[in-house]
Design a protein around this motif. Structure first.
Motif, PDB file in Angstrom:
ATOM      1  N   ASN A   1      44.971  35.584  33.418  1.00 13.03           N
ATOM      2  CA  ASN A   1      44.711  36.300  34.667  1.00 13.03           C
ATOM      3  C   ASN A   1      43.274  36.087  35.121  1.00 13.03           C
ATOM      4  O   ASN A   1      42.361  36.026  34.300  1.00 13.03           O
ATOM      5  CB  ASN A   1      44.979  37.793  34.474  1.00 13.03           C
ATOM      6  CG  ASN A   1      45.117  38.533  35.802  1.00 13.03           C
ATOM      7  OD1 ASN A   1      45.120  37.924  36.861  1.00 13.03           O
ATOM      8  ND2 ASN A   1      45.226  39.847  35.725  1.00 13.03           N
ATOM      9  N   VAL A   2      43.103  35.981  36.429  1.00 15.04           N
ATOM     10  CA  VAL A   2      41.783  35.841  37.043  1.00 15.04           C
ATOM     11  C   VAL A   2      41.608  36.962  38.056  1.00 15.04           C
ATOM     12  O   VAL A   2      42.502  37.215  38.868  1.00 15.04           O
ATOM     13  CB  VAL A   2      41.618  34.484  37.757  1.00 15.04           C
ATOM     14  CG1 VAL A   2      40.241  34.393  38.419  1.00 15.04           C
ATOM     15  CG2 VAL A   2      41.815  33.339  36.787  1.00 15.04           C
ATOM     16  N   LYS A   3      40.489  37.640  37.997  1.00 20.91           N
ATOM     17  CA  LYS A   3      40.192  38.695  38.966  1.00 20.91           C
ATOM     18  C   LYS A   3      39.032  38.250  39.835  1.00 20.91           C
ATOM     19  O   LYS A   3      38.016  37.750  39.330  1.00 20.91           O
ATOM     20  CB  LYS A   3      39.845  40.007  38.251  1.00 20.91           C
ATOM     21  CG  LYS A   3      39.585  41.183  39.198  1.00 20.91           C
ATOM     22  CD  LYS A   3      39.308  42.457  38.432  1.00 20.91           C
ATOM     23  CE  LYS A   3      39.001  43.627  39.354  1.00 20.91           C
ATOM     24  NZ  LYS A   3      40.151  43.954  40.219  1.00 20.91           N
ATOM     25  N   VAL A   4      39.178  38.406  41.151  1.00 20.02           N
ATOM     26  CA  VAL A   4      38.110  38.069  42.091  1.00 20.02           C
ATOM     27  C   VAL A   4      37.692  39.328  42.838  1.00 20.02           C
ATOM     28  O   VAL A   4      38.433  40.315  42.875  1.00 20.02           O
ATOM     29  CB  VAL A   4      38.566  36.983  43.087  1.00 20.02           C
ATOM     30  CG1 VAL A   4      38.869  35.685  42.355  1.00 20.02           C
ATOM     31  CG2 VAL A   4      39.792  37.440  43.885  1.00 20.02           C
ATOM     32  N   ASP A   5      36.507  39.285  43.429  1.00 15.15           N
ATOM     33  CA  ASP A   5      36.045  40.450  44.186  1.00 15.15           C
ATOM     34  C   ASP A   5      36.515  40.369  45.631  1.00 15.15           C
ATOM     35  O   ASP A   5      37.309  39.496  45.993  1.00 15.15           O
ATOM     36  CB  ASP A   5      34.514  40.573  44.100  1.00 15.15           C
ATOM     37  CG  ASP A   5      33.796  39.373  44.723  1.00 15.15           C
ATOM     38  OD1 ASP A   5      34.423  38.605  45.480  1.00 15.15           O
ATOM     39  OD2 ASP A   5      32.592  39.205  44.437  1.00 15.15           O
ATOM     40  N   GLY A   6      36.007  41.254  46.484  1.00 14.56           N
ATOM     41  CA  GLY A   6      36.432  41.300  47.877  1.00 14.56           C
ATOM     42  C   GLY A   6      36.086  40.064  48.671  1.00 14.56           C
ATOM     43  O   GLY A   6      36.708  39.785  49.700  1.00 14.56           O
ATOM     44  N   ASN A   7      35.123  39.303  48.207  1.00 13.06           N
ATOM     45  CA  ASN A   7      34.721  38.063  48.881  1.00 13.06           C
ATOM     46  C   ASN A   7      35.350  36.833  48.250  1.00 13.06           C
ATOM     47  O   ASN A   7      34.899  35.712  48.487  1.00 13.06           O
ATOM     48  CB  ASN A   7      33.195  37.931  48.849  1.00 13.06           C
ATOM     49  CG  ASN A   7      32.507  39.044  49.611  1.00 13.06           C
ATOM     50  OD1 ASN A   7      32.944  39.429  50.695  1.00 13.06           O
ATOM     51  ND2 ASN A   7      31.428  39.580  49.044  1.00 13.06           N
ATOM     52  N   ASN A   8      36.376  37.046  47.424  1.00 18.87           N
ATOM     53  CA  ASN A   8      37.092  35.977  46.729  1.00 18.87           C
ATOM     54  C   ASN A   8      36.187  35.206  45.778  1.00 18.87           C
ATOM     55  O   ASN A   8      36.390  34.016  45.522  1.00 18.87           O
ATOM     56  CB  ASN A   8      37.735  34.998  47.728  1.00 18.87           C
ATOM     57  CG  ASN A   8      38.833  34.166  47.083  1.00 18.87           C
ATOM     58  OD1 ASN A   8      39.580  34.658  46.240  1.00 18.87           O
ATOM     59  ND2 ASN A   8      38.932  32.903  47.473  1.00 18.87           N
ATOM     60  N   LYS A   9      35.197  35.887  45.236  1.00 16.83           N
ATOM     61  CA  LYS A   9      34.322  35.277  44.237  1.00 16.83           C
ATOM     62  C   LYS A   9      34.780  35.691  42.845  1.00 16.83           C
ATOM     63  O   LYS A   9      35.230  36.817  42.636  1.00 16.83           O
ATOM     64  CB  LYS A   9      32.869  35.710  44.452  1.00 16.83           C
ATOM     65  CG  LYS A   9      32.259  35.146  45.725  1.00 16.83           C
ATOM     66  CD  LYS A   9      30.794  35.532  45.835  1.00 16.83           C
ATOM     67  CE  LYS A   9      30.156  34.916  47.073  1.00 16.83           C
ATOM     68  NZ  LYS A   9      28.715  35.284  47.194  1.00 16.83           N
ATOM     69  N   PHE A  10      34.662  34.759  41.911  1.00 18.37           N
ATOM     70  CA  PHE A  10      35.118  35.007  40.545  1.00 18.37           C
ATOM     71  C   PHE A  10      34.432  36.230  39.948  1.00 18.37           C
ATOM     72  O   PHE A  10      33.234  36.441  40.094  1.00 18.37           O
ATOM     73  CB  PHE A  10      34.832  33.786  39.675  1.00 18.37           C
ATOM     74  CG  PHE A  10      35.130  34.010  38.215  1.00 18.37           C
ATOM     75  CD1 PHE A  10      36.426  33.879  37.733  1.00 18.37           C
ATOM     76  CD2 PHE A  10      34.121  34.374  37.339  1.00 18.37           C
ATOM     77  CE1 PHE A  10      36.701  34.104  36.384  1.00 18.37           C
ATOM     78  CE2 PHE A  10      34.386  34.586  35.992  1.00 18.37           C
ATOM     79  CZ  PHE A  10      35.681  34.455  35.516  1.00 18.37           C
ATOM     80  N   LYS A  11      35.250  37.029  39.215  1.00 17.09           N
ATOM     81  CA  LYS A  11      34.703  38.215  38.569  1.00 17.09           C
ATOM     82  C   LYS A  11      35.049  38.257  37.082  1.00 17.09           C
ATOM     83  O   LYS A  11      34.163  38.333  36.239  1.00 17.09           O
ATOM     84  CB  LYS A  11      35.217  39.481  39.261  1.00 17.09           C
ATOM     85  CG  LYS A  11      34.462  40.739  38.871  1.00 17.09           C
ATOM     86  CD  LYS A  11      34.874  41.911  39.755  1.00 17.09           C
ATOM     87  CE  LYS A  11      34.021  43.142  39.404  1.00 17.09           C
ATOM     88  NZ  LYS A  11      34.406  44.302  40.248  1.00 17.09           N
TER      89      LYS A  11
END
Length: 338
Positions: free
Chosen positions: A113-123
């Protein structure tokens, strides 16, 4: 025969291409730039990431391209060559979701799983291979969690969850990448871990005394037990002792932690408190006995009372910690599959 001829032709073209690139470099870039260094390294060490140290690269460039470069230029050229072989962090992120899809396709049961922030940047990132998940049923139910710093352009933390097999061998369960060791990061990682290893009273977690880990374990795995790494605690305790007595303080503390019965513990701890009163005061102020004393621990942690398993994993991935995301995951998958 046709395939052999085709392979030979490809090799010839690659060699010819490398030669042409190097020739172009020598003719058109007489100045020693990072790109010159990268071109020389690509030609001299095709497909290799672990090229010589910058001081040695200076001599290689002098011999191959007949130009002088400084140490800093050699270092920048080395990093540029690595990015050209491994790919840039930006390219790695762009391909990350496709990679995860293929990883799950060829490794049945894998959770990635990959989670990104509201700006679609890697988190955040989480990977647990299907084989690791399936094999955990035969492992001791002690999970060691720890994090170590990444050394790539964007930084962050590399996280591991490991167990131990009946022969005391380290067993990797999952890896992750988080921004830093804070409440939200550890909670997310453990929530993902919970999807493959459900909460259970038999589960025991072992970690250092990081408050965010303790909080996340309590919230995400309320039925489990959580112990602190005795070795890390011994490093904290020793600073409370006078110079010349620090090693003995660590040793006596570990002896107390390893006692099997209450009576044995009380005898050892009474002596420890008499010898090192400040260390004993530190332990008694907010550090529950059941977190470190073997005789008082509520669960079954077998012989595990340190987080050294994860530290061993960190050492294994010492070089990979410098890579972008995809090469880092590649290194983990390759190592776990051995």
């Amino acid at each position: 025969m046709k395939n052999s001829t085709y392979f030979s032709l490809r090799v010839y073209r690659k060699m010819h291409s490398c030669s042409r690139v190097l020739t172009s470099t020598i003719e058109n870039k007489r100045k020693g730039t990072p790109q010159v260094v990268a071109d020389v390294l690509r030609a001299s060490y095709p497909g290799v990431v672990d090229t010589p140290a910058p001081r040695s690269i200076v001599k290689v460039v002098q011999n191959e391209a007949h130009v002088n470069v400084s140490y800093s230029t050699a270092l920048r050229g080395k990093k540029l060559a690595i990015s050209q072989v491994r790919g840039s962090p930006e390219e790695s992120f762009q391909r990350l979701h496709s990679y995860m899809y293929v990883l799950k396709l060829v490794n049945p049961g894998t959770v990635a799983n990959v989670k990104v922030d509201g700006n679609n940047k890697f988190k955040y990132l989480f990977v647990a291979l299907g084989a690791s998940i399936e094999g955990f049923s035969s492992m001791r139910k002690v999970i060691v969690v720890d994090a170590t710093f990444l050394k790539n352009v964007y930084g962050g933390m590399l996280v591991f969850a490991t167990a131990q097999d009946p022969n005391h061998h380290h067993y990797p369960i999952a890896m992750g990448v988080i921004d830093s060791e804070k409440d939200s990061s550890w909670r997310w990682f453990l929530e993902m871990l919970k999807t493959v290893i459900p909460d259970n009273p038999e589960i025991v977690f072992m970690s250092d005394r990081h408050t965010s880990i303790a909080k996340a374990v309590q919230e995400v795995y309320p039925q489990s037990q959580h112990g602190f790494c005795v070795w890390h605690l011994s490093r904290n305790v020793r600073v409370k002792a006078a110079n010349g007595w620090k090693n003995l303080c660590s040793k006596k503390f570990i002896e107390c932690a390893h006692k099997y019965t209450e009576s044995e513990f009380l005898i050892a701890y009474t002596e420890f408190g008499r010898m090192f009163p400040k260390a004993a005061e530190y332990l008694e102020n907010g550090l529950p006995l059941e977190k470190w004393a073997r005789w008082n621990f509520k669960g079954d942690k077998y012989n595990l009372d340190t987080s050294n398993a994860c530290e061993s994993m960190s050492n294994v991935f010492k070089k990979a910690r410098k890579y972008a995301l995809l090469p880092l995951i590649d290194a983990y998958v390759e190592k776990v599959s051995e």
